[in-house]
Design a protein around this motif. Sequence first.
Motif, PDB file in Angstrom:
ATOM      1  N   VAL A  18       0.826  -1.208   0.000  1.00 52.73           N
ATOM      2  CA  VAL A  18       0.000   0.000   0.000  1.00 52.73           C
ATOM      3  C   VAL A  18       0.859   1.256   0.000  1.00 52.73           C
ATOM      4  O   VAL A  18       0.568   2.233  -0.692  1.00 52.73           O
ATOM      5  CB  VAL A  18      -0.957  -0.007   1.214  1.00 52.73           C
ATOM      6  CG1 VAL A  18      -1.521   1.388   1.475  1.00 52.73           C
ATOM      7  CG2 VAL A  18      -2.093  -0.995   0.998  1.00 52.73           C
ATOM      8  N   ASN A  43       2.210  -0.170  -5.369  1.00 51.92           N
ATOM      9  CA  ASN A  43       0.785   0.005  -5.054  1.00 51.92           C
ATOM     10  C   ASN A  43      -0.068   0.406  -6.254  1.00 51.92           C
ATOM     11  O   ASN A  43      -1.237   0.753  -6.089  1.00 51.92           O
ATOM     12  CB  ASN A  43       0.624   1.043  -3.942  1.00 51.92           C
ATOM     13  CG  ASN A  43       1.144   2.423  -4.333  1.00 51.92           C
ATOM     14  OD1 ASN A  43       1.454   2.701  -5.493  1.00 51.92           O
ATOM     15  ND2 ASN A  43       1.247   3.303  -3.347  1.00 51.92           N
ATOM     16  N   GLU A  47      -4.138   0.841  -6.287  1.00 54.20           N
ATOM     17  CA  GLU A  47      -4.837   2.089  -6.605  1.00 54.20           C
ATOM     18  C   GLU A  47      -5.981   1.829  -7.584  1.00 54.20           C
ATOM     19  O   GLU A  47      -7.078   2.386  -7.441  1.00 54.20           O
ATOM     20  CB  GLU A  47      -3.859   3.096  -7.216  1.00 54.20           C
ATOM     21  CG  GLU A  47      -2.766   3.564  -6.268  1.00 54.20           C
ATOM     22  CD  GLU A  47      -1.606   4.218  -7.000  1.00 54.20           C
ATOM     23  OE1 GLU A  47      -1.708   4.377  -8.242  1.00 54.20           O
ATOM     24  OE2 GLU A  47      -0.605   4.546  -6.352  1.00 54.20           O
ATOM     25  N   SER A 128      -5.122   3.169  -2.493  1.00 54.31           N
ATOM     26  CA  SER A 128      -4.364   1.970  -2.146  1.00 54.31           C
ATOM     27  C   SER A 128      -4.827   1.410  -0.810  1.00 54.31           C
ATOM     28  O   SER A 128      -4.970   0.188  -0.641  1.00 54.31           O
ATOM     29  CB  SER A 128      -2.864   2.278  -2.085  1.00 54.31           C
ATOM     30  OG  SER A 128      -2.386   2.731  -3.323  1.00 54.31           O
TER      31      SER A 128
END
Length: 296
Positions: A18, A43, A47, A128
């Motif tokens: 993340v 990430n 997203e 994320s």
Amino acid sequence: EDLPPLPRIISDAILLQVYTHRSVYARPTHLFEDAPGDPSPDNEKLEHLGDSVLGLCVTTLIRDMYPHIRVGPATKIRSIVVGNPTLASIAVRYQMHKILRLHPSQAITLRASANIQGIFLIPLLCLSYVAGVYLTRGLDVVRAWLTALMTPYIILAYRAIRLEYGLPTPSPSSDLHLQGPSPPESPSNRPPGYDSIISPDLLTPSALEGATSGHLSLLNQYLQQRNTAIDWIWTSEPLAGMSAPPKWVVRAMLGTECLGTGGARTKKAAKNMAAIQALKVLGVDVRECDISIKCV
């Protein structure tokens, strides 16, 4: 008003992903898919997933809060609520940006920015995190958190769009029935994992000096905002203090004034070295910023 506590991501691997920007691993962007057994560790895909999950939850919440609203106004409300300014504000208030893992060249520009909420990568942290919670906790946990988080933003956006349509603003008492359920756990608005999974660090001088393009990007950004530009003059003159002559030597010229000189094995690195000196001459000190970024 305080934000609801963040639900915990219960996978260390996903939590790390993340907060890992794609600049850390610099995977090629032109590939169709990752190799089997070697998925991208940044990430970016989170997203993408988080954008869909957030859109679903916010669209459903708008429908539940205002069941009679038409599609056009509802779409405008959603675009405000899930837009970059809103998500950036949320990410900063949750202190998510303080444990974002970046390549040093990206971190230099981020730390030196006077308007952190305007940077594109900050709002993507929200997406994320939404995806991380969804993957490890499920949709119900995400919806409970986002309902508590996004309800005030939806109310404000609803009022703004009503004004666009020439309608009166509803009284605050009419919003009392729109409060959502309590979000799950976590006693602090500091991101879960802040003190253990990803420990934040200030950029060190060695990390700053190891970057090959960050200062150059920052210098270009600084000059563009002032409608001016640097002339890069390449020279064969040796640099003082270097045991071996570099392959490329460049001067950063602003009119007749030399702001800095750099030498390195590549043109890009030489320009970056000159940019470091130029930024100091111009009074731009990236180390004065108080944003902590994890550089790797």
